[in-house]
Design a protein around this motif. Structure first.
Motif, PDB file in Angstrom:
ATOM      1  N   GLY A 121       0.783  -1.226   0.000  1.00  0.00           N
ATOM      2  CA  GLY A 121       0.000   0.000   0.000  1.00  0.00           C
ATOM      3  C   GLY A 121       0.813   1.273   0.000  1.00  0.00           C
ATOM      4  O   GLY A 121       0.256   2.359  -0.183  1.00  0.00           O
ATOM      5  N   LEU A 122       2.114   1.170   0.190  1.00  0.00           N
ATOM      6  CA  LEU A 122       2.961   2.364   0.200  1.00  0.00           C
ATOM      7  C   LEU A 122       3.273   2.828  -1.216  1.00  0.00           C
ATOM      8  O   LEU A 122       3.468   2.008  -2.112  1.00  0.00           O
ATOM      9  N   PRO A 123       3.377   4.134  -1.409  1.00  0.00           N
ATOM     10  CA  PRO A 123       3.892   4.613  -2.701  1.00  0.00           C
ATOM     11  C   PRO A 123       5.328   4.097  -2.884  1.00  0.00           C
ATOM     12  O   PRO A 123       6.072   3.952  -1.907  1.00  0.00           O
ATOM     13  N   ALA A 124       5.711   3.818  -4.112  1.00  0.00           N
ATOM     14  CA  ALA A 124       7.026   3.237  -4.393  1.00  0.00           C
ATOM     15  C   ALA A 124       8.162   4.062  -3.794  1.00  0.00           C
ATOM     16  O   ALA A 124       9.103   3.508  -3.237  1.00  0.00           O
ATOM     17  N   VAL A 129      12.588   4.086   0.254  1.00  0.00           N
ATOM     18  CA  VAL A 129      13.326   4.668   1.381  1.00  0.00           C
ATOM     19  C   VAL A 129      13.251   3.750   2.591  1.00  0.00           C
ATOM     20  O   VAL A 129      14.271   3.436   3.218  1.00  0.00           O
ATOM     21  N   LEU A 130      12.046   3.286   2.927  1.00  0.00           N
ATOM     22  CA  LEU A 130      11.870   2.409   4.090  1.00  0.00           C
ATOM     23  C   LEU A 130      12.717   1.146   3.960  1.00  0.00           C
ATOM     24  O   LEU A 130      13.418   0.756   4.899  1.00  0.00           O
ATOM     25  N   LEU A 131      12.687   0.513   2.796  1.00  0.00           N
ATOM     26  CA  LEU A 131      13.406  -0.749   2.626  1.00  0.00           C
ATOM     27  C   LEU A 131      14.914  -0.558   2.506  1.00  0.00           C
ATOM     28  O   LEU A 131      15.681  -1.416   2.945  1.00  0.00           O
ATOM     29  N   ILE A 149      18.193  12.302  -3.719  1.00  0.00           N
ATOM     30  CA  ILE A 149      17.239  13.199  -3.072  1.00  0.00           C
ATOM     31  C   ILE A 149      17.888  13.793  -1.834  1.00  0.00           C
ATOM     32  O   ILE A 149      18.851  13.230  -1.303  1.00  0.00           O
ATOM     33  N   PRO A 150      17.374  14.912  -1.319  1.00  0.00           N
ATOM     34  CA  PRO A 150      17.934  15.496  -0.097  1.00  0.00           C
ATOM     35  C   PRO A 150      17.669  14.617   1.134  1.00  0.00           C
ATOM     36  O   PRO A 150      16.683  13.873   1.168  1.00  0.00           O
ATOM     37  N   VAL A 151      18.527  14.728   2.133  1.00  0.00           N
ATOM     38  CA  VAL A 151      18.371  13.969   3.370  1.00  0.00           C
ATOM     39  C   VAL A 151      17.039  14.289   4.036  1.00  0.00           C
ATOM     40  O   VAL A 151      16.382  13.399   4.584  1.00  0.00           O
ATOM     41  N   GLY A 152      16.613  15.534   3.974  1.00  0.00           N
ATOM     42  CA  GLY A 152      15.324  15.910   4.548  1.00  0.00           C
ATOM     43  C   GLY A 152      14.166  15.162   3.903  1.00  0.00           C
ATOM     44  O   GLY A 152      13.203  14.785   4.570  1.00  0.00           O
ATOM     45  N   THR A 153      14.272  14.925   2.604  1.00  0.00           N
ATOM     46  CA  THR A 153      13.245  14.163   1.895  1.00  0.00           C
ATOM     47  C   THR A 153      13.258  12.712   2.347  1.00  0.00           C
ATOM     48  O   THR A 153      12.204  12.093   2.512  1.00  0.00           O
ATOM     49  N   VAL A 154      14.463  12.175   2.580  1.00  0.00           N
ATOM     50  CA  VAL A 154      14.582  10.809   3.105  1.00  0.00           C
ATOM     51  C   VAL A 154      13.862  10.726   4.441  1.00  0.00           C
ATOM     52  O   VAL A 154      13.062   9.817   4.671  1.00  0.00           O
ATOM     53  N   ALA A 161       6.312   6.624   5.690  1.00  0.00           N
ATOM     54  CA  ALA A 161       6.210   5.172   5.467  1.00  0.00           C
ATOM     55  C   ALA A 161       6.029   4.437   6.790  1.00  0.00           C
ATOM     56  O   ALA A 161       5.182   3.539   6.900  1.00  0.00           O
ATOM     57  N   ARG A 162       6.799   4.799   7.796  1.00  0.00           N
ATOM     58  CA  ARG A 162       6.672   4.157   9.102  1.00  0.00           C
ATOM     59  C   ARG A 162       5.286   4.372   9.689  1.00  0.00           C
ATOM     60  O   ARG A 162       4.679   3.457  10.247  1.00  0.00           O
ATOM     61  N   ARG A 163       4.780   5.601   9.556  1.00  0.00           N
ATOM     62  CA  ARG A 163       3.458   5.916  10.096  1.00  0.00           C
ATOM     63  C   ARG A 163       2.380   5.089   9.388  1.00  0.00           C
ATOM     64  O   ARG A 163       1.506   4.507  10.031  1.00  0.00           O
TER      65      ARG A 163
END
Length: 182
Positions: A121-124, A129-131, A149-154, A161-163
């Protein structure tokens, strides 16, 4: 990396150093056979692009994970289908062994279906990032470098994703406190 331009055999050092980590990550994403193929494609692409490698990068690991992540994108459809199938799979509760191992495995199997559905269900971009953090064991900075991507975006994608995974699992956080604080 620079040495491999003049002496291609020196590229083997990168393979020796990083193939195991790339394979473990890819194996968790797409299974053993596809992982072998994707890792091989990753190193072939890296070898072909080695002249374009930014020599100012202190380590090739994030660069290789970035290539691997792009190669895994070809497997996205089947990956999502696999996660959906996992969410519909039945729980095998017949496990032999000591009581602690049995309890741990039953709990893990029971969580598999829900986790599979949550990941599907997560966007790719959030799932990547999560995986990369959870299975690839990359730092936020390495994920940023791998995905460009920027660290802030990570951080924001990982938090989202965690939420969402936690919500999908009924409020249970599948990540221990030590991993959550990374």
């Amino acid at each position: 990396m620079r040495a491999s331009i003049a002496e291609p055999d020196r590229f083997a050092t990168l393979y020796d150093r990083y193939a195991g980590a790339l394979y473990r990550y890819a194996h968790q994403r797409v299974g053993p056979q596809a992982a072998q193929d994707v890792v091989a494609e990753t190193f072939l692409a890296a070898f072909q692009r080695r002249t374009a490698y930014d020599a100012n990068r202190p380590e090739a690991r994030p660069w290789l994970f970035g290539i691997l992540t792009r190669k895994l994108a070809r497997y996205r459809r089947s990956e999502r289908a696999d996660y959906r199938a996992l969410s519909r799979s039945s729980v095998d509760t017949t496990i032999d062994g000591p009581a602690d191992v049995v309890a741990e495995r039953v709990t893990a199997h029971a969580a598999r279906a829900a986790l599979g559905a949550a990941l599907a269900g997560l966007p790719a971009r959030d799932r990547d990032v999560l995986l990369l953090v959870a299975w690839g064991e990359l730092s936020y900075e390495e994920v940023a470098a791998a995905l460009g991507i920027p660290v802030g975006t990570v951080r924001s994608r990982l938090n989202r994703a965690r939420r969402k995974v936690k919500e999908s699992l009924g409020g249970v956080n599948p990540i221990s406190a030590t991993e959550d604080d990374r």
